[in-house]
Scaffold this active site. Structure first.
Site: not given
Ligand SMILES: Cc1ncc(C[n+]2csc(CCOP(=O)(O)OP(=O)(O)O)c2C)c(N)n1
Ligand SMILES: Cc1ncc(C[n+]2csc(CCOP(=O)(O)OP(=O)(O)O)c2C)c(N)n1
Ligand SMILES: [Mg+2]
Ligand SMILES: [Mg+2]
Lengths: 382, 326, 382, 326
Positions: A258, A262, A271
Site C-alpha cells: 500500500r 491506510h 509507523y
Molecule cells: C473486524 C474488524 N476489525 C477492525 C477493523 C478496523 N480496520 C479496518 S481496515 C483494518 C486493517 C486491515 O488490514 P488488511 O486486512 O491488511 O487490509 P488493508 O487495509 O491492508 O487493505 C482495520 C484494523 C475492521 N474494519 N473490522
C-alpha cells in the site's frame, strides 16, 4: 531424529514473471490477447487516477474517509480479469480497481464514500457483493455463494478479496476450512500489502508466507509478485481453471504494498519509513506494466487524458446527485414494513415536513472525525 | 488542572495508571506505535514499550480472550476494540467468559479487565463505525457498562474502571473525543461506577441521557427554560449497567415526567429498561407516559442521512412538551 | 514447472514408541523413573474406572450428562504429566483424567456434572482453569496466561487441551496466531479422537493432519500416537522444554479415539460402525501400557481394587453433599453486590423461607433432556 | 392430523418444505447423519442426501456466514446452531450481515434464511445450554425473532419462517421438545410472523409470556381463576420481534394490569420493551405498574439451583396478586 516424516512434504511456490526492473520471464509469460492487455492497462490507469482524485475529494470534504489502492492495481486487476460476468466477486473495502472492472459506476463508488447507502447497491444483474467493512466477514459469504452455485450445478466461480491483516481473523480460518471440506469453486485472493493500518506483517503472523496458510486446509496456496500483473494473471488463471474444473479452492497471496495511507484519516509516517515506501515505489506495478506495453507496441499516449476525462465526468454526475431521501431506508429493513417502523417513518416524515416548512436548521454539527480511522482534523484536536 | 479534550483526558488516565501499576497493560489493534486510531494511547508505546502496549494481530476474539487470560493471571489488561461495531467478533468471549469467570469459579478467579471502544454517531462515518451497541452489554449479568459524557468524567471513570475488580465495558463517544475541553485535575481522580449524576437540577421534567446525548439534553433543557419556563432535571447515567435506579426513581418521583434520550435503536433498547425501572418504583408519581427519543429501528442509514436519524434537540423538545402537556 | 519453491519446505512428523501390538522402539523410549511410570499407570486406571462409574451414575440419574474419556487416557496423562504445579492447565470438557492428575478431587468433578457450580471452582492455589464448555474459547485464555507469565518473568508453561472439532473454530486460529506472534510458553494439545459428536474428521477439515495446521502460524506441529503414553510423554516433554527455554509454542496432535459415546446423551451407533470401534479397541492405550508395565516388573495387581475404592469413597462423599444454597450465586456476580441484585436476592430469600415454611413443593419437573446433547429419554420421546 | 411432540412437528415442517422447495437446505453441526442432537432433522439426511442436509465443521460463524452466501445466491438455508448459547460465536455475522444485507443493498439482495436454535432451561443442562438469549436478537433491526410455545404453532411458524423473505431467528424451547403432543394437521399449515395470540381470554389481568413460560402462565391463570376468581388473559407473543404491540396494548387497555414472564435475565431484557411499549400507548389505562417475573440477573446457576431461578407459578401468582391489589 528417527521419526517418521509424513508424506507428502509441503512446499509453497513463488511466481514472478515481469519483475521490478521490467525483466520478463518469457517462458512464463501468459498468453493474453492484445485487446485484453489494453483493457487491463486502461483499468490500471483508471484505478490509479480515480484513487488520486478521491483523495483530493476527501481533502475537500466532498467525500468522507476513503481507502486508497495505490500500488495494488496489478493485484486487483490481474485477478479480477479472470472472472466472467456470471461469476461472483466478493470484495473487502479496498478493491476500487476491481470493482470498476466489474462494472461499478464511478459515481456509485463516490456515493458510497460520501455516506449514501445507494453506493453499496450492486446493479440488477451484477454478481458482486457490496463493499464489506468488517474485516474478513465477507469470506464465509463467498463460501456460501460457491456452495450454492455448486449445489445448483451452475458454472460459476467465486473470487474473494481480503488483506494480510484479515488472515488473523477467525472468519478467514473458518471460511478456508469450510471451502476445503466442501471443495467449492472459490479463489481466495489475499492482497498482502505488508500493513494492516500500522501493524506490519511480522506482528500480524509468525508464518513466513500467507500462502502456506492454505496447507492447514488441504488446498493449494501460491505466492505471487502482486505488483506483476502478468504473474497475478497467470496464477489466478490456474486457480480459476482449477475451480471451474471442480478441483476446489486456491489461496493466492499477492505480495504487494500500500503506497498511500491506510485511509485518508491515517498518517503512515507515524509507523513506517520513507525509505521503505521509496523501495516499494521502485516496484510500482504501473511503471513496469507501462514499459511492457510500450515494448509490445500496445501503449496509447492518449489513454491518460481519456481516463481523467472519464473520472471528471463521473465526479460531475456524482455532484449532481441530490441529498438522499431519509425515508427510503424504512422500505428496506424488511420486505414488508412492520407497524412500529411505519410509525417511526411517519414521525420522521412529519418532522421533515416541519423542517421544510421553515423551522430553522439546527446549528451545523462539528466537523466529523473520519470513519475508518481516528480523527485527524487538527482544528478540533487540542 | 489542565484544559483537556476527551482524548487527552483518557490518555492521561492511562498514563497515570500505568505509572502507578505495572500490571496495567494495553492491548489492541494499532494501540502501540500508532497510538490508536483516535490517539487515545498516544505515546504510551514509546514510554512503556511493546510488551506493555501491545499491537495485536487483527482478531478481536483473541484480543478479549487473551485479555481474559492475562486478567486471570493477575494483570489488568485494558483492551481496545477499534470501533464498537467490531466487538461482535468477540461477543462470545464477553458473554461466555469475561462476564462469568467470577461466578463460574465462585470467586476463585475474577476478570479485572477494561474494554475501551469508541461508539456512536455524528462523525460522518461509514457503516459499523457509527452505531450504539450498549444494550447488548447492559443485558449481560456480570459486566459493567460505562459511558462518560465529557473529558473530566471520562478520565475519572476510566481510572475507576481500571481499578475495578470486575470487567468494565467502557464506551467512548467519538463525537465527544474532540468536542470540548474541560478542566481536568493533574492528580488522579476517580468516580464511582454505578452512580448516575444530576447534570442539571430541575423540578418539572426529568431527561435521562448519557454520552453524546447529554449535550443534546442540556441544549433542550436550556431551550425549555428560556422558551417554556420549564426547568428540566437531567440525569447523566454515566454507568448504564448496573443501572442507578435510585437516582432515576428519585428524580421521576420529583418531576413526574420523564424523557429518555439515546442513540441506540429504540426497540428492546436501553430506554426500555430505564422506563420500566422507573415505572416499577415510581408508578404513582408519573403524570405522563415516559417517552423515548432514540434512533429508529434501522441499523444503518449512511452519514448522508445521519442527521435524520440521530436524536437531536427538536425531537427532545417535542417529546418534552408532549410529556408536559399530557 | 519453473517456479521458485520457497525454502524451507515443510514437513510434519509422526511419533510412535509403543505400538498397538506392544512393540517398543527402545531407541525412542523416554527415560521415565519407575515411580513416575507407576503414577502414570495408576492415573490411567483411575481415569478409566471413574469414567465407567460416572456413566453408571448418569444412568441412575445421580449426575447429569457427562462426556466420557475412555480411550483418551494416554493422550491426557502423557501430556499433563509434564506440568509442574506452578504451570497452568487449560482444559476443555473432556479432560477428566488430566484434571484428576492436577489435583481436582473426584467429588468436585461429580459435583460439576451434577449441576453444582461448586464443581467448577479450582482450589486456592491450583493453576487450572475450570472446565470450558464452548468449544475452543479457552484457547485464547491460555495465550493470555502464557503472555502474562512471560511478562512477569515467571518460569511457567501453559498447556491447553482441545479436540479435533475445536480446530475448526475461529478461536483456535486466533489463539494459535497470537501464540506464534507472541512466542509464548504454550503447548497446544489436540486430542484428535476422530469425531466431533457425529462429525468425522474428514468432514471437519480437508487437511491431512491436525499437526500441519501449526505451519500456518510458524511454529512446530507434531503428530503422535495418542494411545501411546510414551510417545505422548516424549513429544510433550520436547514441547514443554522448548516452551520453558523461551522457544515458543508447539502444537501436538494426539491421534486417539473416543471409544465411548460423545456424552451420555449420545448414541454413536447412529453414525459409526462397531467394526471401527473394535479396530480402535485393539489399540486401547491401557492394554499396551499394562503389558509394558508388566514387562518392566512395575505392575501391581492390587491397583485396580485401590482405584475402585478411591472412586467409591469419593462417590460417597459426593452423595453426602447437601443441595446447594440458591443464594450463594448472588455473591459472585460482582465483587460488590449492586442494589438490584441485592433486591433480587432478598426476594428469593423470602420465597425460599415461604417454601420452607410449608407451602407445598411445586410438582416435579419432567425429566430433563441432557445438557450437552439432545434428549434421549425415551419415556418422553414419542 | 397426527399427535406429535414438538420435535416431530418441527421435523415435519422441515420435511414438507424440503419436498416442496429444492432451494431449502439444512446446515449445522450434527444435523445430518445424526439427525441433530435433539433429532429435529432426523432422517432428512437419508431422504435428501448430504448436499442438502449438510454436516458442517464445528464453526458457528461460518455456518451463518455461509448461510448468508447461500441465501444471497437464492437458496433458503435453514441453519441450526446446536444450542443458543453457542450463537455468540456468530453474533457478528447476525449483526453485521444477516440483518443488514437488504438495507445495505437497498433491496438488491436479501437474506431469506432461518436460524434454528434450542434455548432455555428446565432440562438439567450444563452452562451455555440453559440460557435465554432472545433479547440480543430482538434489539437488532432487520431480524425477526420467533419463539413458539407448542408443537402445532412450532410447525406452522417454522414453515412461515422458511417462506419469509427475511431472516428469522427461531428459538425452540428445549423444555417443550418432548413436553406434550398436540394435534398437528398433515397438510402444511402456516401462521403469520409478527402476531401474538390470545392464548386465554380474560378481563382482569394480562399475562404476557412466550415459549416455555406460556405453560407457566396458563397454570397460574387457572389457579387465579380457581382460587381468586380472577380471569387472566394470556398473550402468547410467538414473535418477540417485531413485537405485536397492537395486541399487547389492546389487552392492557382492557385489563389495566399486566404481568410479563420470561426466562431471560430481567435487566435490559425483553420484558422492559414489552412494559415500555404498553406504557407508551396504554398509560392512562394502567391501574398498576407492569410487573416482570423473570430470571435474576445472574448468568448461570447450575441445574442443581435452577429451580430457584426459573420463573414458576408461585412467582407469577405473587406478581399477579400484587398487581391486582395495587
Ligand atoms: C473486524 C474488524 N476489525 C477492525 C477493523 C478496523 N480496520 C479496518 S481496515 C483494518 C486493517 C486491515 O488490514 P488488511 O486486512 O491488511 O487490509 P488493508 O487495509 O491492508 O487493505 C482495520 C484494523 C475492521 N474494519 N473490522
Ligand atoms: C462453540 C460450541 N459449539 C458447539 C458446541 C456443542 N458441542 C459440544 S462438544 C462438540 C464436539 C466437539 O468435538 P471435538 O472438538 O472433536 O471434541 P470431542 O468432543 O471429540 O472431545 C460440540 C459440537 C459447543 N460446546 N461449543
Ligand atoms: Mg494489509
Ligand atoms: Mg473429537
Amino acid at each position: 531424529m528417527p521419526r517418521t516424516a509424513l508424506e507428502p512434504r509441503f512446499q509453497v511456490e513463488y511466481l514472478s514473471i515481469l519483475d521490478a526492473d521490467g525483466k520478463l520471464d518469457a517462458a512464463l509469460e501468459p498468453d493474453i490477447p492484445p485487446d485484453e492487455l489494453k483493457r487491463l492497462y486502461r483499468a490500471m490507469l483508471l484505478g490509479r487516477h480515480l484513487d488520486e482524485r478521491m483523495v483530493r475529494l476527501q481533502r475537500q470534504g466532498r467525500v468522507g474517509t476513503f481507502a486508497p489502492i495505490k500500488g495494488q492495481e496489478a493485484a486487483q486487476l490481474g485477478s479480477v480479469a479472470l472472472l466472467r460476468s456470471q461469476d461472483w466477486m466478493v470484495p473487502s473495502f479496498r478493491e476500487t480497481a476491481a470493482m470498476l472492472w466489474r462494472g461499478w459506476p464511478i459515481e456509485k463508488l463516490l456515493l458510497f464514500f460520501a455516506g449514501h447507502i445507494e453506493g453499496s447497491q450492486p446493479g440488477p444483474n451484477q454478481n458482486d457483493l457490496p463493499i464489506c467493512i468488517p474485516v474478513a466477514t465477507q469470506l464465509p459469504h463467498a463460501v456460501g455463494l460457491a456452495y450454492a452455485a455448486q449445489y445448483r450445478g451452475d458454472d460459476v466461480v467465486v473470487m474473494a478479496y481480503f488483506g494480510d491483516g484479515a488472515t488473523s481473523e477467525g472468519d478467514f480460518h473458518e471460511a478456508c476450512n469450510f471451502a476445503g471440506v466442501w471443495h467449492v469453486p472459490l479463489v481466495f485472493v489475499c492482497q498482502n500489502n505488508q500493513w494492516a493500518i500500522s501493524v506490519p506483517l511480522k506482528k500480524q503472523t509468525h508464518s513466513r508466507t500467507i500462502a502456506q496458510k492454505a496447507l492447514a486446509y488441504g488446498f493449494p496456496g501460491l505466492q505471487v509478485d502482486g505488483n506483476d500483473v502478468l504473474a497475478v494473471y497467470a496464477a489466478t488463471k490456474e486457480a480459476v481453471d482449477r475451480a471451474r474444473a471442480g478441483d476446489g479452492p486456491t489461496l493466492i497471496e499477492c505480495v504487494t504494498y500500500r503506497l498511500a495511507m491506510h485511509t485518508t484519516a491515517d498518517d503512515p509516517t507515524k509507523y513506517r519509513t520513507t525509505e521503505e515506501v521509496a523501495e516499494w515505489e521502485r516496484k510500482d506495478p504501473l511503471t513496469r506494466f507501462t514499459a511492457y506495453m510500450k515494448k509490445k507496441g500496445l501503449h496509447d499516449d492518449g489513454l491518460q487524458a481519456e481516463v481523467e476525462a472519464e473520472v471528471s465526468e463521473a465526479v460531475r454526475r456524482f455532484e449532481e446527485i441530490p441529498a438522499p431521501d431519509p425515508l427510503t431506508v424504512f422500505d428496506h429493513v424488511f420486505a414488508e414494513m412492520p407497524p412500529h417502523l411505519a410509525a417511526q417513518r411517519d414521525l420522521l416524515a412529519a418532522r421533515l415536513r416541519d423542517d421544510a416548512a421553515g423551522s430553522p436548521d439546527p446549528p451545523e454539527e462539528r466537523p466529523a472525525s473520519p470513519p475508518m480511522r481516528g480523527q485527524r482534523n487538527s482544528r478540533w484536536q487540542s | 488542572m489542565a484544559k483537556l479534550n476527551t482524548v487527552k483526558a483518557l490518555n492521561l488516565a492511562l498514563l497515570q495508571e500505568m505509572e502507578r501499576d505495572e500490571d496495567v497493560v494495553i492491548i489492541g489493534e494499532d494501540v502501540g506505535v500508532d497510538g490508536g486510531v483516535f490517539r487515545v494511547t498516544d505515546d504510551l508505546h514509546r514510554k512503556f514499550g511493546g510488551k506493555r502496549v501491545i499491537d495485536s494481530p487483527l482478531a478481536e476474539a483473541a484480543i478479549i480472550g487473551a485479555g481474559v487470560g492475562m486478567a486471570l493471571y493477575g494483570l489488568k489488561p485494558v483492551c481496545e476494540i477499534q470501533f464498537s461495531g467490531f466487538a461482535f467478533q468477540c461477543f462470545h468471549q464477553f458473554e461466555n467468559h469475561v462476564a462469568r469467570f467470577r461466578l463460574r469459579t465462585l470467586g476463585r478467579f475474577h476478570v479485572p479487565m477494561v474494554v475501551r471502544m469508541p461508539y456512536g454517531g455524528g462523525v460522518r462515518a461509514l457503516e459499523h463505525h457509527t452505531e450504539s451497541e450498549e444494550q447488548f452489554y447492559a443485558h449481560i449479568p456480570g459486566l459493567k457498562m460505562v459511558i462518560p459524557s465529557g473529558a473530566r468524567n471520562a478520565r475519572a471513570l476510566l481510572v475507576a474502571a481500571i481499578r475495578d475488580p470486575d470487567p468494565v465495558i467502557f464506551f467512548e463517544a467519538k463525537a465527544l473525543y474532540h468536542a470540548a475541553k474541560e478542566d481536568v485535575p493533574d492528580e488522579i481522580e476517580t468516580m464511582p461506577i454505578g452512580r448516575a449524576q444530576v447534570a442539571r437540577a430541575g423540578t418539572d421534567l426529568t431527561i435521562v441521557a448519557y454520552g453524546t446525548m447529554v449535550r443534546v439534553a442540556k441544549e433542550a433543557a436550556d431551550a425549555l427554560s428560556t422558551d417554556d419556563g420549564v426547568e428540566a432535571e437531567i440525569i447523566d447515567l454515566l454507568t448504564i449497567s448496573p443501572l442507578d435506579r435510585e437516582t432515576l426513581v428519585a428524580s421521576a418521583k420529583k418531576t413526574g415526567r420523564v424523557v429518555i434520550v439515546h442513540e441506540a435503536p429504540r426497540s428492546f433498547g436501553p430506554g426500555a429498561e430505564i422506563a420500566a425501572s422507573i415505572m416499577d418504583e415510581a408508578f404513582l408519581y408519573l403524570e405522563a407516559p415516559i417517552r423515548r427519543v432514540t434512533a429508529n429501528d434501522v441499523s444503518f442509514v449512511g452519514f448522508a442521512r445521519e442527521r435524520s436519524m440521530l436524536p437531536a434537540v427538536p425531537q427532545v423538545l417535542a417529546a418534552a412538551r408532549e410529556t408536559l402537556k399530557f
